[in-house]
Design a protein around this motif. Structure first.
Motif, short mmCIF file in Angstrom:
data_model
loop_
_atom_site.label_atom_id
_atom_site.label_comp_id
_atom_site.label_asym_id
_atom_site.label_seq_id
_atom_site.Cartn_x
_atom_site.Cartn_y
_atom_site.Cartn_z
N UNK A 1 0.78 -1.25 0.00
CA UNK A 1 0.00 0.00 0.00
C UNK A 1 0.81 1.29 0.00
N UNK A 2 2.13 1.19 0.19
CA UNK A 2 2.91 2.44 0.19
C UNK A 2 4.35 2.19 -0.26
N UNK A 3 5.11 3.29 -0.31
CA UNK A 3 6.49 3.22 -0.81
C UNK A 3 7.39 2.44 0.14
N UNK A 4 6.95 2.27 1.38
CA UNK A 4 7.74 1.51 2.36
C UNK A 4 7.51 0.00 2.24
N UNK A 5 6.62 -0.36 1.35
CA UNK A 5 6.34 -1.79 1.16
C UNK A 5 5.42 -2.37 2.22
N UNK A 6 4.67 -1.50 2.91
CA UNK A 6 3.72 -1.99 3.92
C UNK A 6 2.59 -2.77 3.24
N UNK A 7 2.01 -3.71 3.97
CA UNK A 7 0.85 -4.42 3.44
C UNK A 7 -0.37 -4.13 4.33
N UNK A 8 -1.55 -4.39 3.76
CA UNK A 8 -2.78 -3.94 4.42
C UNK A 8 -3.39 -4.96 5.37
N UNK A 9 -2.53 -5.55 6.20
CA UNK A 9 -3.04 -6.46 7.21
C UNK A 9 -2.10 -6.40 8.42
N UNK A 10 -2.66 -6.47 9.62
CA UNK A 10 -1.83 -6.26 10.80
C UNK A 10 -0.97 -7.47 11.14
N UNK A 11 0.08 -7.22 11.91
CA UNK A 11 1.01 -8.28 12.35
C UNK A 11 0.24 -9.41 13.05
N UNK A 12 -0.76 -8.99 13.82
CA UNK A 12 -1.54 -9.94 14.60
C UNK A 12 -2.21 -10.97 13.68
N UNK A 13 -2.79 -10.49 12.59
CA UNK A 13 -3.46 -11.39 11.65
C UNK A 13 -2.42 -12.22 10.88
N UNK A 14 -1.32 -11.58 10.52
CA UNK A 14 -0.25 -12.30 9.81
C UNK A 14 0.13 -13.55 10.60
N UNK A 15 0.24 -13.37 11.91
CA UNK A 15 0.62 -14.49 12.77
C UNK A 15 -0.41 -15.61 12.80
N UNK A 16 -1.65 -15.30 12.47
CA UNK A 16 -2.72 -16.30 12.55
C UNK A 16 -2.93 -17.07 11.25
N UNK A 17 -2.44 -16.51 10.16
CA UNK A 17 -2.71 -17.13 8.85
C UNK A 17 -1.64 -18.16 8.49
N UNK A 18 -2.01 -19.10 7.61
CA UNK A 18 -1.04 -20.12 7.17
C UNK A 18 -0.02 -19.53 6.21
N UNK A 19 -0.43 -18.55 5.42
CA UNK A 19 0.50 -17.98 4.44
C UNK A 19 0.05 -16.60 4.00
N UNK A 20 1.03 -15.82 3.60
CA UNK A 20 0.76 -14.44 3.18
C UNK A 20 1.26 -14.26 1.74
#
Ligand SMILES: [Zn+2]
Ligand SMILES: [Zn+2]
Length: 239
Positions: free
Chosen positions: A78-97
């Motif tokens: 979503x931005x020039x820093x390479x951020x993605x639109x999902x929080x760290x908390x959810x990242x930790x819960x998913x099988x893959x990103x």
């Protein structure tokens, strides 16, 4: 037909046409082993989805009608820093990103140099397992060679997206880019992942378009990680 297809959009995305149960039934009919649901990140225009959707994915059964259900996301850079639109908390819960640049998101076209930098920063963030359709540069021009190399160096899988090798999505350098992608993956002794990017059940796992172009792009069956489920799961750090 793919036995493992990790790139699927359901009605929850707001722009696809089948439900999860319909995908599962289709997968069963195709004798598949696993499907991964990977809705677009919540910042996409028209997304009928928010973080809560991803948070409650873990309430789904792991296996339905013999089909393993993996929980993923196709996030947006979503931005020039390479951020993605999902929080760290959810990242930790998913099988893959999975992630990439998409139209209709907060990231607006910034030119080849910036698009490349944003994507490389996302790769280096350590948050991403798979970079989706990285050979498609029509909406966001990119230095694909740099991106392929960075992905290999940082253990991010590059995707052969079956939807983007279909006629309507082919751009003049699609095959050239795919060739470069495969030779880079080969050089770094990695494998590519194949995903259907299905937006309806009839697209699920359908790799008939790929079979026709494999020779042309220098792809061999032994370079496709979908053929090596143990290796695929190890790479995603799931059991
Ligand atoms: Zn996409
Ligand atoms: Zn997709």
């Amino acid at each position: 037909m793919l036995k493992y297809d990790l790139h699927i959009h359901t009605v929850a995305s707001g722009h696809a046409h089948n439900t999860l149960l319909e995908y599962i039934n289709q997968a069963k009919g195709l004798k598949m082993k696993a499907i991964g649901i990977s809705e677009h990140g919540p910042s996409m225009d028209g997304a009928a989805i928010n973080e809560v959707y991803f948070r409650v994915l873990d309430r789904l059964p792991e296996i339905v009608h013999g089909i393993r259900i993996l929980r993923g996301i196709e996030a947006n850079i979503i931005d020039a820093k390479g951020s993605i639109d999902i929080s760290e908390k959810i990242i930790g819960k998913l099988d893959y990103i999975m992630a990439s640049l998409h139209s209709g998101t907060p990231y607006k076209e910034r030119g080849k140099k910036m698009n490349t930098e944003a994507t490389i920063k996302a790769i280096r963030s350590g948050k991403i397992d798979i970079l989706t359709h990285p050979f498609f540069t029509k909406d966001f021009p990119m230095d694909v060679e740099k991106i392929f190399k960075e992905a290999c160096l940082h253990n991010v899988m590059l995707e052969i997206n079956l939807s983007y090798v279909k006629e309507r999505k082919i751009q003049p350098d699609t095959f050239e880019n795919l060739k470069k992608m495969i030779s880079t993956v080969k050089k770094y002794k990695k494998k590519v992942i194949v995903g259907s990017d299905a937006h309806n059940i009839w697209e699920l796992a359908d790799d008939s378009g790929l079979e026709k172009i494999m020779d042309k792009i220098g792809l061999k069956e032994n370079m496709i990680i979908n053929n090596y489920p143990k290796e695929l799961f190890a790479q995603l750090e799931i059991e």
